[in-house]
Design a protein around this motif. Structure first.
Motif, short mmCIF file in Angstrom:
data_model
loop_
_atom_site.label_atom_id
_atom_site.label_comp_id
_atom_site.label_asym_id
_atom_site.label_seq_id
_atom_site.Cartn_x
_atom_site.Cartn_y
_atom_site.Cartn_z
N PRO A 62 1.64 8.41 -8.24
CA PRO A 62 0.57 7.66 -7.57
C PRO A 62 0.42 6.24 -8.10
O PRO A 62 0.36 6.01 -9.31
N VAL A 116 6.34 11.62 -6.00
CA VAL A 116 5.44 10.47 -5.91
C VAL A 116 4.74 10.32 -7.25
O VAL A 116 4.20 11.29 -7.79
N ILE A 135 3.95 5.76 2.53
CA ILE A 135 4.42 7.15 2.49
C ILE A 135 4.06 7.85 3.79
O ILE A 135 4.89 8.53 4.41
N LYS A 136 2.84 7.68 4.24
CA LYS A 136 2.39 8.29 5.49
C LYS A 136 3.19 7.77 6.68
O LYS A 136 3.62 8.53 7.53
N ASP A 146 0.86 -1.18 0.00
CA ASP A 146 0.00 0.00 0.00
C ASP A 146 0.90 1.24 0.00
O ASP A 146 1.40 1.66 1.05
N LEU A 147 1.11 1.82 -1.17
CA LEU A 147 2.04 2.92 -1.33
C LEU A 147 1.65 4.13 -0.48
O LEU A 147 2.49 4.71 0.22
N ASP A 148 0.39 4.54 -0.51
CA ASP A 148 -0.03 5.71 0.25
C ASP A 148 0.17 5.51 1.75
O ASP A 148 0.63 6.41 2.45
N ARG A 149 -0.19 4.33 2.24
CA ARG A 149 -0.01 4.03 3.67
C ARG A 149 1.46 4.08 4.05
O ARG A 149 1.83 4.63 5.09
N ALA A 203 7.46 5.97 -5.16
CA ALA A 203 7.68 7.17 -4.34
C ALA A 203 9.14 7.21 -3.92
O ALA A 203 9.74 6.17 -3.62
#
Length: 118
Positions: free
Chosen positions: A35, A33, A19-20, A14-17, A39
């Motif tokens: 999407p 990044v 990064i966060k 999960d790329l977004d998770r 990233a």
């Protein structure tokens, strides 16, 4: 000819998770990044980069990647901070006369090493 260390590639589901997670817990900020694709994260004071690359769910890349190690002062204080936020943290230990070190795991299950320094 080798010039200098470039970066560590961490595979994630999960790329977004991820990064966060790297931003919130380790202080990395995005360099760029793409999407859903890629990233590149930078930590200015450490002068290092971690890149995140998605892999398919259940892919053997996640959790089996190289382990980046970061030097940490006040290891116990930092581990308390991480545990208080639900981050999976191993038990600090030594091997022989080594510095104390510990493994933590990112949002995707990749291992990250922390080594205590003065």
């Amino acid at each position: 000819m080798l010039r200098r260390f470039s970066h560590v590639m961490m595979y994630v589901t999960d790329l977004d998770r991820a990064i966060k997670w790297y931003g919130e817990y380790l202080g990395f900020v995005p360099r760029f990044v793409v999407p859903g694709e890629y990233a590149s994260l930078q930590h200015t004071s450490l002068q290092c980069r971690i890149d995140l690359h998605p892999t398919e769910a259940g892919g053997r890349d996640v959790g089996f990647a190289p382990i980046p190690y970061f030097e940490v002062t006040k290891l116990d204080e930092f581990l308390s901070f991480l545990r208080g936020r639900g981050v999976r943290v191993g038990e600090p230990r030594r091997e022989g006369e080594s510095l104390r070190f510990v493994t933590i795991w990112d949002s995707e299950g990749n291992a990250i090493g922390l080594e205590e320094v003065d």
